[in-house]
Design an enzyme around this catalytic site. Structure first.
Site, PDB file in Angstrom:
ATOM      1  N   GLU A   1      -4.741  -5.112  10.559  1.00 33.12           N
ATOM      2  CA  GLU A   1      -3.750  -4.060  10.755  1.00 33.12           C
ATOM      3  C   GLU A   1      -4.052  -3.336  12.066  1.00 33.12           C
ATOM      4  O   GLU A   1      -4.879  -2.403  12.084  1.00 33.12           O
ATOM      5  CB  GLU A   1      -3.804  -3.051   9.608  1.00 33.12           C
ATOM      6  CG  GLU A   1      -3.496  -3.638   8.251  1.00 33.12           C
ATOM      7  CD  GLU A   1      -2.962  -2.577   7.280  1.00 33.12           C
ATOM      8  OE1 GLU A   1      -1.934  -2.841   6.660  1.00 33.12           O
ATOM      9  OE2 GLU A   1      -3.560  -1.489   7.169  1.00 33.12           O
TER      10      GLU A   1
ATOM     11  N   ASN B   1       0.865  -1.177   0.000  1.00 37.52           N
ATOM     12  CA  ASN B   1       0.000   0.000   0.000  1.00 37.52           C
ATOM     13  C   ASN B   1       0.905   1.231   0.000  1.00 37.52           C
ATOM     14  O   ASN B   1       1.514   1.554   1.013  1.00 37.52           O
ATOM     15  CB  ASN B   1      -0.883  -0.042   1.255  1.00 37.52           C
ATOM     16  CG  ASN B   1      -1.728   1.209   1.407  1.00 37.52           C
ATOM     17  OD1 ASN B   1      -1.792   2.043   0.493  1.00 37.52           O
ATOM     18  ND2 ASN B   1      -2.381   1.348   2.553  1.00 37.52           N
ATOM     19  N   TRP B   2       0.970   1.876  -1.155  1.00 36.48           N
ATOM     20  CA  TRP B   2       1.885   3.027  -1.270  1.00 36.48           C
ATOM     21  C   TRP B   2       1.335   4.272  -0.588  1.00 36.48           C
ATOM     22  O   TRP B   2       2.028   5.271  -0.462  1.00 36.48           O
ATOM     23  CB  TRP B   2       2.130   3.355  -2.747  1.00 36.48           C
ATOM     24  CG  TRP B   2       2.894   2.298  -3.484  1.00 36.48           C
ATOM     25  CD1 TRP B   2       3.310   1.089  -3.007  1.00 36.48           C
ATOM     26  CD2 TRP B   2       3.335   2.371  -4.850  1.00 36.48           C
ATOM     27  NE1 TRP B   2       3.990   0.399  -3.987  1.00 36.48           N
ATOM     28  CE2 TRP B   2       4.018   1.165  -5.129  1.00 36.48           C
ATOM     29  CE3 TRP B   2       3.217   3.333  -5.859  1.00 36.48           C
ATOM     30  CZ2 TRP B   2       4.580   0.902  -6.380  1.00 36.48           C
ATOM     31  CZ3 TRP B   2       3.777   3.071  -7.101  1.00 36.48           C
ATOM     32  CH2 TRP B   2       4.454   1.865  -7.361  1.00 36.48           C
ATOM     33  N   LYS B   3       0.067   4.257  -0.224  1.00 33.39           N
ATOM     34  CA  LYS B   3      -0.573   5.449   0.352  1.00 33.39           C
ATOM     35  C   LYS B   3      -0.354   6.634  -0.594  1.00 33.39           C
ATOM     36  O   LYS B   3      -0.351   6.428  -1.808  1.00 33.39           O
ATOM     37  CB  LYS B   3      -0.042   5.692   1.770  1.00 33.39           C
ATOM     38  CG  LYS B   3      -0.161   4.403   2.616  1.00 33.39           C
ATOM     39  CD  LYS B   3       0.078   4.568   4.073  1.00 33.39           C
ATOM     40  CE  LYS B   3      -0.080   3.226   4.774  1.00 33.39           C
ATOM     41  NZ  LYS B   3       0.070   3.297   6.209  1.00 33.39           N
TER      42      LYS B   3
ATOM     43  N   GLU C   1      -6.615   4.524   7.959  1.00 34.65           N
ATOM     44  CA  GLU C   1      -6.455   5.944   7.636  1.00 34.65           C
ATOM     45  C   GLU C   1      -7.734   6.511   7.009  1.00 34.65           C
ATOM     46  O   GLU C   1      -8.081   7.668   7.216  1.00 34.65           O
ATOM     47  CB  GLU C   1      -5.234   6.140   6.717  1.00 34.65           C
ATOM     48  CG  GLU C   1      -3.942   5.993   7.512  1.00 34.65           C
ATOM     49  CD  GLU C   1      -2.780   5.410   6.745  1.00 34.65           C
ATOM     50  OE1 GLU C   1      -2.775   5.452   5.510  1.00 34.65           O
ATOM     51  OE2 GLU C   1      -1.861   4.889   7.412  1.00 34.65           O
TER      52      GLU C   1
ATOM     53  N   SER D   1       3.992  -2.096  10.129  1.00 36.84           N
ATOM     54  CA  SER D   1       5.453  -2.088  10.309  1.00 36.84           C
ATOM     55  C   SER D   1       6.126  -3.400   9.899  1.00 36.84           C
ATOM     56  O   SER D   1       7.096  -3.820  10.523  1.00 36.84           O
ATOM     57  CB  SER D   1       5.801  -1.707  11.745  1.00 36.84           C
ATOM     58  OG  SER D   1       5.300  -0.410  12.022  1.00 36.84           O
TER      59      SER D   1
ATOM     60  N   GLY E   1       3.038   2.234  10.773  1.00 34.09           N
ATOM     61  CA  GLY E   1       4.041   3.299  10.762  1.00 34.09           C
ATOM     62  C   GLY E   1       4.715   3.451  12.114  1.00 34.09           C
ATOM     63  O   GLY E   1       5.127   4.547  12.490  1.00 34.09           O
TER      64      GLY E   1
ATOM     65  N   GLY F   1       3.234  -1.106   4.162  1.00 30.22           N
ATOM     66  CA  GLY F   1       3.141   0.303   3.801  1.00 30.22           C
ATOM     67  C   GLY F   1       4.529   0.829   3.455  1.00 30.22           C
ATOM     68  O   GLY F   1       5.021   0.656   2.341  1.00 30.22           O
ATOM     69  N   GLY F   2       5.184   1.414   4.441  1.00 28.99           N
ATOM     70  CA  GLY F   2       6.497   2.043   4.234  1.00 28.99           C
ATOM     71  C   GLY F   2       7.496   1.167   3.490  1.00 28.99           C
ATOM     72  O   GLY F   2       8.164   1.624   2.551  1.00 28.99           O
TER      73      GLY F   2
ATOM     74  N   HIS G   1      -9.312   0.833   5.176  1.00 25.13           N
ATOM     75  CA  HIS G   1      -8.024   1.096   5.820  1.00 25.13           C
ATOM     76  C   HIS G   1      -8.215   2.059   6.992  1.00 25.13           C
ATOM     77  O   HIS G   1      -9.063   2.962   6.931  1.00 25.13           O
ATOM     78  CB  HIS G   1      -7.038   1.692   4.801  1.00 25.13           C
ATOM     79  CG  HIS G   1      -5.636   1.705   5.325  1.00 25.13           C
ATOM     80  ND1 HIS G   1      -5.187   2.675   6.186  1.00 25.13           N
ATOM     81  CD2 HIS G   1      -4.617   0.845   5.147  1.00 25.13           C
ATOM     82  CE1 HIS G   1      -3.921   2.403   6.505  1.00 25.13           C
ATOM     83  NE2 HIS G   1      -3.559   1.304   5.884  1.00 25.13           N
TER      84      HIS G   1
HETATM   85  P1  13P Z   1       3.363   0.431   7.524  1.00 24.68           P
HETATM   86  O1  13P Z   1       3.892  -0.853   6.906  1.00 24.68           O
HETATM   87  O2  13P Z   1       4.074   1.648   7.022  1.00 24.68           O
HETATM   88  O3  13P Z   1       3.297   0.325   8.999  1.00 24.68           O
HETATM   89  O4  13P Z   1       1.856   0.609   6.999  1.00 24.68           O
HETATM   90  C1  13P Z   1       0.999  -0.465   7.100  1.00 24.68           C
HETATM   91  C2  13P Z   1      -0.239  -0.137   6.366  1.00 24.68           C
HETATM   92  O5  13P Z   1      -0.996   0.731   6.764  1.00 24.68           O
HETATM   93  C3  13P Z   1      -0.518  -0.881   5.127  1.00 24.68           C
HETATM   94  O6  13P Z   1      -1.817  -0.683   4.689  1.00 24.68           O
END
Ligand code: 13P
Length: 256
Positions: A168, A10-12, A98, A213, A174, A234-235, A96
């Site tokens: 998640e 997930n590149w956000k 967010e 993470s 993050g 994510g990251g 998600h």
């Molecule tokens: P991180 O891997 O950056 O913690 O993000 C996880 C995430 O929200 C994937 O959807």
């Protein structure tokens, strides 16, 4: 049922179209057909369609990070399943944390989106997870149960090849550390049992990803956790070496 492991990124809100295409092309050359895992890139809308072109002929797939539940109409700023599907998008992240927290998405909106995605022949990556205060108050299972039951309300059945769930925990996204193996296996067992309660064996067979993470250092350990069928990163999905390393580690575990 033999579940294929899944590694989704997930590149956000990261990477321009050019950056995204170049990134995906490099990964495509590195992983080729060596991987046992289903690899899904979820870039922002602006890069989505160029990335579908860039991965053509490979085993890689593309997902959107969001969609609206209506097919068309006066919904400024929104995109429908009907617009994604003909472009070669196969997956959509729904629910998600967010989107729930920053954009106020409710369980009932998420439910409408899940119905629209499934009805339109795309595969939802349905995200659930408790906040830190829920965990501290021992409410993790209750929160997961509410999110799952309301998110999937009205589905008479699920086809485990057509839906993915991602656990998640909000506090691990993050963060400096992922959730522990014990926390993940416990939560995944609860999710599997809630799904099995709703959809029997099919519910139990729904692929269940862990997200929060995940990186190249913890992937090998976390993929061995009972009930973990892959990751939603994510990251670490934004970095070529990290993402390739996660894919390889997941793949190697399943090749054994
Ligand atoms: P991180 O891997 O950056 O913690 O993000 C996880 C995430 O929200 C994937 O959807």
């Amino acid at each position: 049922m033999n579940i294929h492991p899944i590694v989704a990124g997930n590149w956000k809100m990261h990477k321009t179209r050019n950056e995204g295409v170049s990134f995906v092309s490099k990964i495509k050359n590195r992983v080729l057909d060596k991987v046992e895992a289903r690899v899904i890139f979820c870039p922002p809308f602006t890069a989505l369609f160029s990335i579908v072109e860039a991965i053509e002929g490979s085993s890689l797939s593309v997902g959107a990070q969001n969609v609206y539940f209506e097919a068309q109409g006066a919904f400024t700023g929104e995109i429908s399943v009907e617009m994604l599907k003909p472009e070669g998008v196969e997956y959509v992240i729904i629910g998600h944390s967010e989107r729930r927290r920053i954009f106020g998405e409710s369980d009932s909106l998420i439910n409408k989106k899940i119905h629209a995605v499934l009805g339109g022949g795309l595969i939802p990556i349905f995200c659930i997870g408790e906040k830190l205060e829920d965990r501290k108050a021992n409410r993790t299972t209750d929160v997961l149960k509410i999110q799952i039951e309301s998110g999937l309300e009205g589905l008479g059945a699920v086809d485990p090849t057509k839906i993915i769930v991602a656990y998640e925990p909000v506090w691990a996204i993050g963060a400096s550390e992922a959730a522990s193996v014990e926390q993940i296996s416990e939560a995944h067992a609860s999710v599997k049992s809630i799904l099995a309660g709703m959809f029997r064996d099919d519910g139990n067979d729904v692929p269940l990803l862990y997200g929060g993470s995940v990186n190249e250092k913890n992937a090998a350990e976390l993929i061995q956790t009972k009930g973990v069928d892959g990751f939603l990163a994510g990251g670490a999905s934004l970095n070529e070496d990290s993402f390739c390393s996660i894919i390889e580690q997941v793949s190697n575990f399943y090749k054994r």
